[in-house]
Structure formats: C-alpha cells, structure tokens
Design a protein around this motif. Structure first.
Motif, PDB file in Angstrom:
ATOM      1  N   ILE A 130       0.861  -1.176   0.000  1.00  9.12           N
ATOM      2  CA  ILE A 130       0.000   0.000   0.000  1.00  9.12           C
ATOM      3  C   ILE A 130       0.902   1.231   0.000  1.00  9.12           C
ATOM      4  O   ILE A 130       1.924   1.264   0.683  1.00  9.12           O
ATOM      5  N   CYS A 131       0.511   2.235  -0.779  1.00 11.88           N
ATOM      6  CA  CYS A 131       1.238   3.509  -0.792  1.00 11.88           C
ATOM      7  C   CYS A 131       0.219   4.628  -0.620  1.00 11.88           C
ATOM      8  O   CYS A 131      -0.816   4.643  -1.301  1.00 11.88           O
ATOM      9  N   ALA A 132       0.501   5.563   0.300  1.00  9.94           N
ATOM     10  CA  ALA A 132      -0.400   6.694   0.540  1.00  9.94           C
ATOM     11  C   ALA A 132       0.366   8.001   0.471  1.00  9.94           C
ATOM     12  O   ALA A 132       1.521   8.092   0.888  1.00  9.94           O
ATOM     13  N   GLY A 133      -0.302   9.039  -0.057  1.00  8.75           N
ATOM     14  CA  GLY A 133       0.289  10.367  -0.161  1.00  8.75           C
ATOM     15  C   GLY A 133      -0.275  11.303   0.885  1.00  8.75           C
ATOM     16  O   GLY A 133      -1.456  11.237   1.232  1.00  8.75           O
ATOM     17  N   THR A 134       0.557  12.202   1.388  1.00 10.66           N
ATOM     18  CA  THR A 134       0.156  13.091   2.469  1.00 10.66           C
ATOM     19  C   THR A 134      -0.034  14.531   2.003  1.00 10.66           C
ATOM     20  O   THR A 134       0.460  14.934   0.953  1.00 10.66           O
ATOM     21  N   ASP A 140       7.492  18.830   4.497  1.00 11.71           N
ATOM     22  CA  ASP A 140       7.407  17.429   4.070  1.00 11.71           C
ATOM     23  C   ASP A 140       6.086  17.093   3.382  1.00 11.71           C
ATOM     24  O   ASP A 140       4.999  17.426   3.868  1.00 11.71           O
ATOM     25  N   ALA A 141       6.185  16.446   2.229  1.00 13.23           N
ATOM     26  CA  ALA A 141       5.061  15.794   1.568  1.00 13.23           C
ATOM     27  C   ALA A 141       5.538  14.379   1.272  1.00 13.23           C
ATOM     28  O   ALA A 141       6.469  14.180   0.484  1.00 13.23           O
ATOM     29  N   LEU A 142       4.934  13.394   1.912  1.00 14.65           N
ATOM     30  CA  LEU A 142       5.482  12.039   1.919  1.00 14.65           C
ATOM     31  C   LEU A 142       4.650  11.055   1.120  1.00 14.65           C
ATOM     32  O   LEU A 142       3.420  11.158   1.051  1.00 14.65           O
ATOM     33  N   LEU A 143       5.339  10.074   0.530  1.00 14.08           N
ATOM     34  CA  LEU A 143       4.729   8.845   0.062  1.00 14.08           C
ATOM     35  C   LEU A 143       5.108   7.764   1.074  1.00 14.08           C
ATOM     36  O   LEU A 143       6.285   7.444   1.239  1.00 14.08           O
ATOM     37  N   VAL A 144       4.102   7.222   1.779  1.00 12.66           N
ATOM     38  CA  VAL A 144       4.342   6.253   2.846  1.00 12.66           C
ATOM     39  C   VAL A 144       3.924   4.866   2.360  1.00 12.66           C
ATOM     40  O   VAL A 144       2.889   4.715   1.710  1.00 12.66           O
ATOM     41  N   PHE A 145       4.743   3.848   2.691  1.00 12.19           N
ATOM     42  CA  PHE A 145       4.534   2.485   2.206  1.00 12.19           C
ATOM     43  C   PHE A 145       4.319   1.510   3.370  1.00 12.19           C
ATOM     44  O   PHE A 145       4.932   1.652   4.430  1.00 12.19           O
ATOM     45  N   ASP A 172       1.219  18.980  -1.510  1.00 16.98           N
ATOM     46  CA  ASP A 172       0.268  17.897  -1.263  1.00 16.98           C
ATOM     47  C   ASP A 172       0.308  16.847  -2.374  1.00 16.98           C
ATOM     48  O   ASP A 172       0.260  17.184  -3.565  1.00 16.98           O
ATOM     49  N   ILE A 173       0.358  15.572  -1.986  1.00 23.28           N
ATOM     50  CA  ILE A 173       0.353  14.474  -2.955  1.00 23.28           C
ATOM     51  C   ILE A 173      -1.088  14.016  -3.135  1.00 23.28           C
ATOM     52  O   ILE A 173      -1.652  13.289  -2.309  1.00 23.28           O
ATOM     53  N   ASP A 192       2.153  20.331  -6.634  1.00 20.02           N
ATOM     54  CA  ASP A 192       3.363  20.996  -7.140  1.00 20.02           C
ATOM     55  C   ASP A 192       3.500  20.862  -8.654  1.00 20.02           C
ATOM     56  O   ASP A 192       4.441  21.383  -9.255  1.00 20.02           O
ATOM     57  N   GLY A 193       2.550  20.164  -9.289  1.00 19.47           N
ATOM     58  CA  GLY A 193       2.545  20.011 -10.740  1.00 19.47           C
ATOM     59  C   GLY A 193       3.316  18.823 -11.258  1.00 19.47           C
ATOM     60  O   GLY A 193       3.244  18.499 -12.447  1.00 19.47           O
ATOM     61  N   LEU A 194       4.056  18.136 -10.381  1.00 13.82           N
ATOM     62  CA  LEU A 194       4.910  17.037 -10.815  1.00 13.82           C
ATOM     63  C   LEU A 194       4.170  15.706 -10.800  1.00 13.82           C
ATOM     64  O   LEU A 194       3.362  15.426  -9.913  1.00 13.82           O
ATOM     65  N   VAL A 195       4.470  14.875 -11.799  1.00 15.71           N
ATOM     66  CA  VAL A 195       3.997  13.496 -11.877  1.00 15.71           C
ATOM     67  C   VAL A 195       5.244  12.618 -11.892  1.00 15.71           C
ATOM     68  O   VAL A 195       6.025  12.658 -12.843  1.00 15.71           O
ATOM     69  N   ASN A 196       5.445  11.855 -10.829  1.00 16.56           N
ATOM     70  CA  ASN A 196       6.662  11.060 -10.655  1.00 16.56           C
ATOM     71  C   ASN A 196       6.382   9.575 -10.821  1.00 16.56           C
ATOM     72  O   ASN A 196       5.408   9.058 -10.275  1.00 16.56           O
TER      73      ASN A 196
END
Length: 393
Positions: A130-134, A140-145, A172-173, A192-196
């Motif tokens: 599972i991956c969640a965005g904060t 900090d803006a995190l992707l948590v696994f 914000d993710i 932030d406009g980015l797609v990673n």
C-alpha cells in the motif's frame, strides 16, 4: 466486436440508488474484482461526508456503511484478490474493511508517521504493498509504504510503515496509482505540478525515481494507458490534460504525446459544453484512451484521446441533474457506474430499460464541498535528505 464508442452511445440507465437520508456528494467509485455471483457483486462509494457506502451492484441498494471516525476518508479501492476495501484517512491511517461484514471497525489499520494526513493512496496489483500520499506539513510531503500481506506481522491488526519517500514532491500528494500489472511501478501526482514514476524494487528514493513529468498545474487525476501500460496520463484541477509515453525515455524522441492547458477551451462537443474533466478510461482490448468529462447540469461526455488531440465521441444525458464526480467502467458487462453532486448512484448498461418508474428529483447540496486543494505552487523541484527506505523487498 462492438466498439466502445458504440457501447457508450447505447448506454441506458438500468437502476438508480435510493435517496439517502442525508444527501451527499459521491466522490469515488470502485467495484469488487472477485467473482462471487451467488453473493452478488459489490460497489464501494466514497461520500463527501467522509464515509464509504457498500452497494449491491445490480439493485444499487445500500448494504452497509463504514465511517472513518475520527478522520475523514479519501479515496476508495477494493483489493484485487478479495473483498477488502481500503481508504486513506485524515487521521494518519489507511483503513481496511471486509466489505461483506457489517462490523463498524476496520479489520486492518495501517498507521503513518506523526502528523501525517493522508489524502491519496493505492494498493498494488498483487495486494502486497500500500502507498499513501500526504498533505504537506512543514516542508514534508510524503509517500508512505506498508506491507499489506495478510500473513505479515503475525496477523496484527495494526501495521507500521515500511518507510517513506520524502524528496520528490514539494506539496500535497493528491494522487497515487500503481501499475495495473507490474507490482513495483507506481506513479504519484501533486499540487506541485509534478507526476513522478517510481520503481519501488530499487533500494532508495533517488534511484527508484524513473522519471519526472511536469503538468505545470495541480494534479487531480492520473492513470496508466497504452500497450503494456507504458504510458501515463494526467488531469489537473484547472481542467488541463497531459499524456506521456515512457517508451521514449531511452530515446531522443520527446515523451510528451499531448499537453492541453485547458480542455474546456478546445473541446468541440456536439451537445452543449464541457465544464470539467472527471477522469480517464483506457480500453485495453481496443488499445484506446478516452477522457470522460461533463457539464454542471449532469451531462456526461466521452472524448477519444490521440496525439492529435481530444475528439468528442458521444454523450449521456437524462441521468444526473448536477456535476458528475466519479465513474467506474466494467469491461466484463460493458456497464458504467456514475455518481455525482445530486447524491445519485446510477447503473448504465447498453440498451437497458430502467427498472425504477420515476426519475429522482435533484438532491444537490446547497453549499459546495470544500476540497482540500492548495493553489498550484511554482516552487522549484526540492531535494531534501530526510527519510529513505527500501520498500521493494
């Protein structure tokens, strides 16, 4: 084989959900992926009240409702191999319920780090990660696994994170989406406009980052498309659309297939206008990408996406009476589920006859739902050496 354009044009309403006691916007829809015909297929709907309602797909009767208390829920997703339904929560957890049980408590709770507010998430195709965005907190803006496997951590009902990515988004993710068939590939989108794009089998965040695409606006929706799902598309909160081809990463060719800053300005729909985008729909068998949008009066538009632009294909009307917020297309029976600000959940099928005798009055809420979306940030790409982790093992 009938083309999806013809299937969409022939859709008719076969059923509507009953009016809820408290009208609410229907913000997200997902359907069970398990085959249990004798028990009926399930539909999970995210409501603006911050809860999830479980419906019987054919009758659209409410079976049960799950509350995210003390937090509000964001996003809704069924597991791929069972009838567990997940949602991210503003209380810093990802909650998992058994959709066939009436228990008010989650069967699993995936805890984040201190001060995490989760606004997006996804589960990978083998239900292992599972991956969640904060939301952004401080810097900090995190992707948590998390490890989502049932046999992990001695069947504990509460799971701690495997780790987090903290260096690749600066706001914000809003979106997280795993690859449909590769469990290690995930794409994230942010205000932030980015797609990673990440390969989480790689040991650390910097090396795991496959590529960064810039939508130049706040990301509202992302997805995978193309043969072997090697393309990604993105929609923005100001109704822009971007489409990238990852096959071109190791070539001299540009990876951008299409970049439209405001679809409303160029969409030439045959009936009425286009007020907003709802999401994307990739039809694997036909290898075609479609964009679904709508009008504030409830009309739904299907647009075909090519490198030349977006072409209006067909429209649906007579169903919703207000903005449509969510949809879910089924390739199995070529049906469409839609939900919107009129509090209605509709089931559409080709050539169907509606079972309900009268059309429901609009239940649109007088006041708008205030979505937690920040204004697009033009801050430069930030590199912060905080947490790194190995989430691919």
């Amino acid at each position: 084989m009938e083309k999806i354009e013809e299937q969409f044009a022939n859709l008719c309403i076969v059923n509507r959900s009953s009016p809820p006691k408290e009208p609410t916007y229907l913000l997200g829809i997902d359907t069970s992926k398990t085959v249990q015909a004798e028990k009926g297929s399930l539909v999970a709907v995210l409501c603006s009240s911050g809860s999830i309602r479980i419906y019987d797909k054919e009758t659209l009767s409410i079976l049960r409702e799950f509350s995210g208390h003390p937090g509000l829920l964001n996003g809704v997703k069924f597991a791929n191999s069972c009838d567990s339904v997940y949602s991210a929560s503003t209380d810093g957890t990802v909650k998992c319920w058994d959709a066939r049980l009436a228990s008010a408590k989650p069967v699993q709770l995936f805890k984040g780090y201190t001060s995490n507010i989760f606004i997006s998430f996804d589960v990978n195709c083998n239900d292992h990660v599972i991956c969640a965005g904060t939301e952004k907190v401080d810097e900090d803006a995190l992707l948590v696994f998390w490890d989502a496997r049932i046999n992990s951590q001695a069947l504990s009902t509460t799971r701690d994170p495997l780790g987090a990515y903290s260096e690749t988004h600066s706001d914000d993710i809003t979106q997280v989406c795993f690859h449909p068939s590769n469990p290690n590939m995930v794409v994230s989108g942010s205000t932030d406009g980015l797609v990673n794009v990440f390969d989480i089998s790689i040991d650390n965040e910097e090396d795991a980052l496959v590529t960064t695409c810039n939508s130049v606006s706040s990301v509202s929706s992302i997805g995978w498309s193309g043969k072997d799902y090697k393309q990604i598309y993105c929609m923005t909160h100001d109704e822009g659309f971007c489409w990238w081809d990852l096959n071109q990463l190791d070539t001299d060719e540009p990876i951008t297939c299409l970049n439209i800053q405001d679809v409303r300005e160029i969409a030439n729909v045959k009936e009425g206008n286009l007020d907003y985008l709802i999401g994307g729909l990739y039809h694997e068998k036909m290898d075609k990408l479609f964009v679904i949008g709508g009008t504030n009066t409830g009309r739904i538009h299907l647009l075909h996406c090519t490198t030349s632009g977006l072409t209006h294909v067909s429209s649906l009307q007579g169903g919703h009476t207000a903005t449509v917020r969510s949809f879910c297309w089924s390739t199995q029976d070529e049906s469409l589920l839609t939900g919107g600000e009129d509090a209605q959940l509709l089931l559409w099928k080709p050539g169907a006859v509606e079972k309900t005798s009268t059309k429901k009055d609009s239940l649109k809420i007088a006041s708008s739902v205030h979505q937690r979306v920040r204004v697009h940030s033009n801050d430069a790409y930030k590199r912060r050496k905080n947490q790194r982790c190995d989430v691919g093992s």
